[in-house]
Design a protein around this motif. Structure first.
Motif, PDB file in Angstrom:
ATOM      1  N   ILE A  73      14.573  -1.109 -49.636  1.00 38.02           N
ATOM      2  CA  ILE A  73      15.051  -0.254 -50.968  1.00 38.02           C
ATOM      3  C   ILE A  73      14.270  -1.253 -51.287  1.00 38.02           C
ATOM      4  O   ILE A  73      13.623  -1.131 -52.272  1.00 38.02           O
ATOM      5  CB  ILE A  73      16.546  -0.302 -50.731  1.00 38.02           C
ATOM      6  CG1 ILE A  73      17.176   0.466 -48.971  1.00 38.02           C
ATOM      7  CG2 ILE A  73      17.017  -0.526 -51.880  1.00 38.02           C
ATOM      8  CD1 ILE A  73      18.844   0.378 -49.566  1.00 38.02           C
ATOM      9  N   LEU A  74      14.208  -2.103 -51.037  1.00 43.71           N
ATOM     10  CA  LEU A  74      13.528  -3.215 -52.313  1.00 43.71           C
ATOM     11  C   LEU A  74      12.254  -3.355 -52.621  1.00 43.71           C
ATOM     12  O   LEU A  74      12.005  -3.281 -53.110  1.00 43.71           O
ATOM     13  CB  LEU A  74      13.985  -4.910 -51.320  1.00 43.71           C
ATOM     14  CG  LEU A  74      12.855  -6.127 -52.942  1.00 43.71           C
ATOM     15  CD1 LEU A  74      13.759  -6.067 -53.693  1.00 43.71           C
ATOM     16  CD2 LEU A  74      13.323  -7.556 -51.800  1.00 43.71           C
ATOM     17  N   LEU A  75      11.352  -2.798 -51.299  1.00 41.61           N
ATOM     18  CA  LEU A  75       9.851  -1.758 -51.450  1.00 41.61           C
ATOM     19  C   LEU A  75      10.118  -1.293 -52.482  1.00 41.61           C
ATOM     20  O   LEU A  75       9.053  -1.073 -52.776  1.00 41.61           O
ATOM     21  CB  LEU A  75       9.391  -2.262 -50.333  1.00 41.61           C
ATOM     22  CG  LEU A  75       8.235  -1.493 -50.162  1.00 41.61           C
ATOM     23  CD1 LEU A  75       6.498  -3.127 -50.645  1.00 41.61           C
ATOM     24  CD2 LEU A  75       7.489  -1.648 -48.578  1.00 41.61           C
ATOM     25  N   ALA A  76      10.910  -0.143 -52.321  1.00 41.92           N
ATOM     26  CA  ALA A  76      10.967   1.125 -52.874  1.00 41.92           C
ATOM     27  C   ALA A  76      10.775   0.357 -54.437  1.00 41.92           C
ATOM     28  O   ALA A  76      10.947   1.597 -55.389  1.00 41.92           O
ATOM     29  CB  ALA A  76      11.798   2.451 -52.362  1.00 41.92           C
ATOM     30  N   TYR A  77      11.941   0.100 -54.458  1.00 39.37           N
ATOM     31  CA  TYR A  77      12.257  -0.128 -56.107  1.00 39.37           C
ATOM     32  C   TYR A  77      11.558  -0.763 -56.981  1.00 39.37           C
ATOM     33  O   TYR A  77      11.226  -0.949 -57.973  1.00 39.37           O
ATOM     34  CB  TYR A  77      13.695  -1.098 -55.640  1.00 39.37           C
ATOM     35  CG  TYR A  77      13.778  -1.521 -57.526  1.00 39.37           C
ATOM     36  CD1 TYR A  77      14.983  -1.121 -57.877  1.00 39.37           C
ATOM     37  CD2 TYR A  77      13.674  -3.196 -57.569  1.00 39.37           C
ATOM     38  CE1 TYR A  77      14.776  -1.122 -59.692  1.00 39.37           C
ATOM     39  CE2 TYR A  77      14.215  -3.581 -59.033  1.00 39.37           C
ATOM     40  CZ  TYR A  77      14.698  -2.512 -59.747  1.00 39.37           C
ATOM     41  OH  TYR A  77      14.924  -3.210 -61.096  1.00 39.37           O
ATOM     42  N   GLY A  78      10.082  -1.866 -55.914  1.00 41.64           N
ATOM     43  CA  GLY A  78       8.784  -3.080 -56.605  1.00 41.64           C
ATOM     44  C   GLY A  78       8.201  -1.947 -56.720  1.00 41.64           C
ATOM     45  O   GLY A  78       7.450  -1.826 -58.074  1.00 41.64           O
ATOM     46  N   ILE A  79       7.969  -0.393 -56.134  1.00 40.13           N
ATOM     47  CA  ILE A  79       6.976   0.463 -56.347  1.00 40.13           C
ATOM     48  C   ILE A  79       6.655   1.289 -57.461  1.00 40.13           C
ATOM     49  O   ILE A  79       6.913   2.145 -58.680  1.00 40.13           O
ATOM     50  CB  ILE A  79       6.584   1.329 -55.535  1.00 40.13           C
ATOM     51  CG1 ILE A  79       5.933   0.421 -53.890  1.00 40.13           C
ATOM     52  CG2 ILE A  79       5.852   2.546 -54.765  1.00 40.13           C
ATOM     53  CD1 ILE A  79       5.553   0.591 -51.776  1.00 40.13           C
ATOM     54  N   ALA A  80       8.717   2.226 -57.621  1.00 42.49           N
ATOM     55  CA  ALA A  80       8.768   2.641 -58.900  1.00 42.49           C
ATOM     56  C   ALA A  80       8.789   1.852 -59.467  1.00 42.49           C
ATOM     57  O   ALA A  80       9.166   2.802 -61.024  1.00 42.49           O
ATOM     58  CB  ALA A  80      10.371   3.705 -57.979  1.00 42.49           C
ATOM     59  N   GLY A  81       9.920   0.655 -59.695  1.00 42.65           N
ATOM     60  CA  GLY A  81       9.917   0.131 -60.832  1.00 42.65           C
ATOM     61  C   GLY A  81       8.897  -0.633 -61.733  1.00 42.65           C
ATOM     62  O   GLY A  81       8.639  -0.488 -62.900  1.00 42.65           O
TER      63      GLY A  81
END
Length: 81
Positions: A73-81
């Motif tokens: 989830i943290l990785l996805a947040y970093g990619i999307a944000g």
């Protein structure tokens, strides 16, 4: 299984429940990461403190799986944000 082993497994159940409560298209991802990560770390600590072989292994593996999901989830947040 002593009280710390039960608390460790309870942290997994609370984490899964909180994930389903907090999910959605407008979810606050930093809040989800903080809540799930802290519950998972508490669960791992409780599993280590329990000093029972079975509850320790089950607690560490299940809370570790939750922690891996939090990492994704943290990785996805970093990619999307």
């Amino acid at each position: 299984m002593n009280k710390f082993g039960v608390l460790s497994i309870l942290m997994v159940l609370i984490s899964v429940l909180m994930f389903f409560i907090l999910r959605g298209p407008n979810a606050d991802l930093p809040l989800i990461i903080i809540i799930l990560g802290s519950l998972s770390l508490l669960g791992i600590i409780f599993a280590v403190i329990s000093k029972k072989w079975l509850s320790g292994v089950i607690g560490v593996l299940s809370n570790g799986a939750v922690l891996v999901c939090v990492f994704f989830i943290l990785l996805a947040y970093g990619i999307a944000g």
